[in-house]
Design a protein around this motif. Structure first.
Motif, PDB file in Angstrom:
ATOM      1  N   ALA A 126       0.840  -1.197   0.000  1.00 31.08           N
ATOM      2  CA  ALA A 126       0.000   0.000   0.000  1.00 31.08           C
ATOM      3  C   ALA A 126       0.875   1.247   0.000  1.00 31.08           C
ATOM      4  O   ALA A 126       0.554   2.246  -0.651  1.00 31.08           O
ATOM      5  N   MET A 127       2.013   1.170   0.708  1.00 27.64           N
ATOM      6  CA  MET A 127       2.926   2.305   0.763  1.00 27.64           C
ATOM      7  C   MET A 127       3.455   2.631  -0.635  1.00 27.64           C
ATOM      8  O   MET A 127       3.449   3.785  -1.070  1.00 27.64           O
ATOM      9  N   GLY A 128       3.861   1.587  -1.333  1.00 26.27           N
ATOM     10  CA  GLY A 128       4.370   1.790  -2.686  1.00 26.27           C
ATOM     11  C   GLY A 128       3.321   2.378  -3.602  1.00 26.27           C
ATOM     12  O   GLY A 128       3.592   3.306  -4.367  1.00 26.27           O
ATOM     13  N   LEU A 129       2.101   1.869  -3.495  1.00 23.56           N
ATOM     14  CA  LEU A 129       1.039   2.365  -4.368  1.00 23.56           C
ATOM     15  C   LEU A 129       0.733   3.833  -4.078  1.00 23.56           C
ATOM     16  O   LEU A 129       0.451   4.607  -4.986  1.00 23.56           O
ATOM     17  N   SER A 130       0.798   4.206  -2.782  1.00 19.32           N
ATOM     18  CA  SER A 130       0.519   5.606  -2.479  1.00 19.32           C
ATOM     19  C   SER A 130       1.661   6.489  -2.968  1.00 19.32           C
ATOM     20  O   SER A 130       1.451   7.651  -3.309  1.00 19.32           O
ATOM     21  N   LEU A 131       2.872   5.921  -3.027  1.00 16.85           N
ATOM     22  CA  LEU A 131       3.998   6.715  -3.524  1.00 16.85           C
ATOM     23  C   LEU A 131       3.961   6.867  -5.040  1.00 16.85           C
ATOM     24  O   LEU A 131       4.409   7.875  -5.576  1.00 16.85           O
ATOM     25  N   ILE A 132       3.401   5.855  -5.710  1.00  9.40           N
ATOM     26  CA  ILE A 132       3.343   5.934  -7.178  1.00  9.40           C
ATOM     27  C   ILE A 132       2.569   7.177  -7.612  1.00  9.40           C
ATOM     28  O   ILE A 132       2.928   7.867  -8.566  1.00  9.40           O
ATOM     29  N   ALA A 133       1.524   7.496  -6.824  1.00  7.85           N
ATOM     30  CA  ALA A 133       0.746   8.692  -7.134  1.00  7.85           C
ATOM     31  C   ALA A 133       1.628   9.939  -7.054  1.00  7.85           C
ATOM     32  O   ALA A 133       1.530  10.841  -7.901  1.00  7.85           O
ATOM     33  N   TRP A 136      -1.322  18.832  -0.471  1.00  7.43           N
ATOM     34  CA  TRP A 136      -2.593  19.375  -0.955  1.00  7.43           C
ATOM     35  C   TRP A 136      -3.068  18.610  -2.179  1.00  7.43           C
ATOM     36  O   TRP A 136      -4.252  18.567  -2.470  1.00  7.43           O
ATOM     37  N   LYS A 137      -2.112  18.031  -2.909  1.00  2.00           N
ATOM     38  CA  LYS A 137      -2.504  17.270  -4.096  1.00  2.00           C
ATOM     39  C   LYS A 137      -2.822  15.823  -3.739  1.00  2.00           C
ATOM     40  O   LYS A 137      -3.565  15.158  -4.444  1.00  2.00           O
ATOM     41  N   GLN A 138      -2.217  15.318  -2.660  1.00  6.86           N
ATOM     42  CA  GLN A 138      -2.339  13.896  -2.325  1.00  6.86           C
ATOM     43  C   GLN A 138      -2.731  13.673  -0.853  1.00  6.86           C
ATOM     44  O   GLN A 138      -2.021  12.963  -0.142  1.00  6.86           O
ATOM     45  N   PRO A 139      -3.830  14.261  -0.385  1.00  5.06           N
ATOM     46  CA  PRO A 139      -4.161  14.048   1.035  1.00  5.06           C
ATOM     47  C   PRO A 139      -4.428  12.581   1.354  1.00  5.06           C
ATOM     48  O   PRO A 139      -3.954  12.071   2.370  1.00  5.06           O
ATOM     49  N   LEU A 140      -5.155  11.908   0.460  1.00  2.00           N
ATOM     50  CA  LEU A 140      -5.454  10.489   0.708  1.00  2.00           C
ATOM     51  C   LEU A 140      -4.170   9.667   0.639  1.00  2.00           C
ATOM     52  O   LEU A 140      -3.934   8.782   1.477  1.00  2.00           O
ATOM     53  N   GLY A 141      -3.330  10.019  -0.334  1.00  2.00           N
ATOM     54  CA  GLY A 141      -2.049   9.321  -0.463  1.00  2.00           C
ATOM     55  C   GLY A 141      -1.221   9.473   0.795  1.00  2.00           C
ATOM     56  O   GLY A 141      -0.613   8.522   1.281  1.00  2.00           O
ATOM     57  N   PHE A 142      -1.253  10.690   1.372  1.00  2.00           N
ATOM     58  CA  PHE A 142      -0.485  10.924   2.593  1.00  2.00           C
ATOM     59  C   PHE A 142      -1.025  10.087   3.738  1.00  2.00           C
ATOM     60  O   PHE A 142      -0.260   9.493   4.501  1.00  2.00           O
ATOM     61  N   LEU A 143      -2.355  10.031   3.838  1.00  2.00           N
ATOM     62  CA  LEU A 143      -2.964   9.248   4.923  1.00  2.00           C
ATOM     63  C   LEU A 143      -2.536   7.785   4.830  1.00  2.00           C
ATOM     64  O   LEU A 143      -2.125   7.176   5.827  1.00  2.00           O
ATOM     65  N   ASN A 195      -6.665   5.690  -5.374  1.00  2.00           N
ATOM     66  CA  ASN A 195      -5.964   6.976  -5.338  1.00  2.00           C
ATOM     67  C   ASN A 195      -5.034   7.101  -6.531  1.00  2.00           C
ATOM     68  O   ASN A 195      -4.968   8.148  -7.191  1.00  2.00           O
ATOM     69  N   MET A 196      -4.354   5.996  -6.836  1.00  2.00           N
ATOM     70  CA  MET A 196      -3.424   6.001  -7.950  1.00  2.00           C
ATOM     71  C   MET A 196      -4.169   6.225  -9.271  1.00  2.00           C
ATOM     72  O   MET A 196      -3.760   7.041 -10.102  1.00  2.00           O
ATOM     73  N   LEU A 197      -5.294   5.526  -9.422  1.00  2.00           N
ATOM     74  CA  LEU A 197      -6.054   5.641 -10.669  1.00  2.00           C
ATOM     75  C   LEU A 197      -6.576   7.058 -10.857  1.00  2.00           C
ATOM     76  O   LEU A 197      -6.479   7.637 -11.941  1.00  2.00           O
TER      77      LEU A 197
END
Lengths: 357, 195
Positions: free
Chosen positions: A168-175, A206-213, A344-346
């Motif tokens: 999940a960490m990797g996927l959030s970083l891909i964004a 600000w662009k990736q709040p969900l990604g940060f969470l 989030n990535m999509l």
């Protein structure tokens, strides 16, 4: 004869930088243990350590000294080489993450520009991934070599937990990588500085709040912090993987945990909170008035402040939230965070595509 | 309906008015998200972070005792600094734990300034490990000689350190060390006023 023309000043510069960063990591880790005890005490309406030095500030030194002088026990039935290797690996993997992190704007020393980054490699994020996933070996090897059923259980838990949450960490970083279009850490930070929307509005958060969470939750899990501290669950596994360890080997494991915490704080600041960027301040203008080195120092301090805030939040969470059950942990990791990170990535991909069209 | 009736019957059995009925409604979406509840929990811990700490910083601060607190014993002196104890042994008889031992001796001519009565305790020991601090000795004493003070037993490394000799128990002499005497007496005075 000049095939190996080595720039010795560069090597010296890097070596000094490495030494400084390692010392910094150690000091921060030391005082993170102090902060942990102090914050835990304050949350529980106590005072915490306040006897060694003013406000107990020398407590980490006392703790370290105590650990050094403890008897060192290597269990007879353990696998000796691996038993010693375990804490070393944990420490090394915790420390080498710091190599690619940009610690501040570049300083000017003797007319030479010195970037405050050990290695500005173009695969920085990838490198961090590689190192973080190696972190599991320290725990696994130590746990297995102890030849203790609790340690072994803890090692298995740690391994499965880290592998699950890395996904999940990797996927959030891909964004994040899609937005910045670069794997280079310095480039990711530079993109978050300045910009049309105003200084701190271009931070990735600000662009990736969900990604940060998602990244934050996974960072908690990667650091084995509560509520994801299953590998060292005190009341189920008797301290888990470091049960058989004593003296400074135990100290190394505990230290590695705090260095990991610091590193993930720095990483979160770098990737999401603008790195060493000082909000409301134009660094290049400031550099003209007060000099490059001061700006470098200030930006470095800013990064430290951001990291310390996240250490505080880590500790705060630890003393608030109870531990997950193992099935809950896996449920959260695979059925909640991975799909969420994929979504989030999509969405990010679609927006990036739409904006670039 | 059933739950309502149940609640009512529980209410009649209520012992304090602090009891709250348990909320057993199924979780709503926000609660199932878990994050909101974590935020609420963190707000609570943050409130405690800034709240007043309850710890008493022991060696510097001490908790105040009640006026009738029964601590370590004191052997009293009169205003002229003479020991009040006459070694009658009533305290030892009253002692349920048999912690008090004494040996009597006769006062010599040149010891009039030391002992108030003609007989005095040459040896007076209290075993603080046996003592239960009931205060019966204090009640039994006809000469106002023994009191329970407001200090409590300090730690010691050895058992024999807990057998308090006469020198350990005697109140400071009011003629030579007035300040310490008044300090030790002050607690007794306050205690006597209460009783």
């Amino acid at each position: 004869m000049f095939l190996l023309a080595i720039d010795w000043s560069l090597i010296l510069e890097k070596l000094i930088l490495i030494a400084l960063i390692i010392v910094l990591c150690m000091i921060v880790a030391m005082y993170a243990t102090y902060a942990e005890r102090k914050i835990a005490a304050f949350i529980q309406d106590r005072h915490g350590p306040n006897r060694a030095g003013p406000f107990g500030l020398l407590q980490p030194l006392a703790d370290g000294g105590k650990l050094f002088f403890k008897e060192e026990i290597i269990p007879l039935a353990s696998s000796k080489f691996l038993f010693v290797l375990g804490p070393m690996l944990a420490m090394i993997t915790a420390l080498i993450t710091s190599a690619v992190i940009p610690w501040g704007t570049s300083a000017m020393i003797a007319g030479k520009t010195v970037p405050l980054q050990v290695a500005d490699i173009n695969v920085g994020v990838l490198y961090i991934f590689a190192v973080v996933s190696m972190g599991v070996y320290g725990i696994m090897i130590g746990a297995w070599a102890s030849n203790n059923k609790f340690s072994l259980l803890a090692g298995i838990r740690g391994a499965s937990q880290m592998i699950s949450y890395e996904l999940a960490m990797g996927l959030s970083l891909i964004a994040i990588l899609m937005i910045s279009g670069s794997l280079q850490m310095s480039e990711i930070v530079n993109q978050q500085r300045g910009g049309a929307l105003g200084d701190f509005m271009s931070w990735n958060i600000w662009k990736q709040p969900l990604g940060f969470l998602i990244f934050f939750i996974c960072a908690l899990a990667e650091c084995n912090r509560t509520p994801f501290d299953l590998p060292e669950a005190e009341n189920e596994l008797n301290m888990g993987y470091h049960q058989e360890y004593s003296s400074m080997k135990l100290g190394f494991y505990l230290f590695a945990e705090y260095i990991n915490m610091f590193m993930s704080g720095v990483l979160m600041a770098t990737l999401f909170w603008g790195g060493y960027d000082i909000p409301f301040v134009n660094e290049s203008k400031l550099a003209e008035s007060i000099g490059h080195n001061w700006v470098a120092f200030l930006s470095f301090s800013m990064l430290m402040i951001k990291a310390c805030i996240s250490i505080f939040i880590f500790v705060w969470i630890r003393w608030t939230v109870p531990r997950f059950r193992f099935d809950q942990l896996m449920h959260l990791g695979w059925k909640r965070l991975v799909p969420l990170a994929l979504l989030n990535m999509l969405i990010t991909a679609a927006i990036v595509l739409w904006l670039n069209k | 309906m059933m739950t309502k009736y149940f609640l009512k019957s529980r209410m009649s059995l209520q012992l304090t008015n602090r009891a709250k009925p348990v909320d057993r409604r199924p979780m709503n979406w926000l609660e199932r998200l878990y994050l909101w509840n974590i935020a609420k929990g963190m707000a609570i811990t943050l409130k405690h972070f800034f709240s007043k700490k309850v710890t008493v910083q022991y060696p510097e601060q001490t908790r105040s005792f009640s006026k009738v607190f029964r601590g370590l014993h004191i052997l009293n002196r009169d205003e002229e600094g003479r020991e009040r104890c006459t070694a009658c042994g009533l305290c030892a008889v009253a002692c349920p734990a048999e912690a008090i031992t004494m040996e009597a001796a006769e006062r010599k001519e040149d010891e009039v300034h030391l002992y108030r009565e003609e007989k005095y305790a040459a040896r007076y020991e209290i075993n603080m490990l046996r003592c239960i601090f009931c205060g019966y000795c204090e009640e039994a004493c006809p000469k106002d000689a023994i009191y329970l003070s407001q200090t409590f037993t300090p730690a010691n490394y050895q058992r024999k350190g807990f057998i308090y000799k006469k020198e350990d128990l005697l109140i400071p002499n009011p003629l030579t060390d007035k300040e310490a005497y008044e300090k030790a007496l002050g607690t007794i005075k306050a205690k006597n006023q209460k009783v």
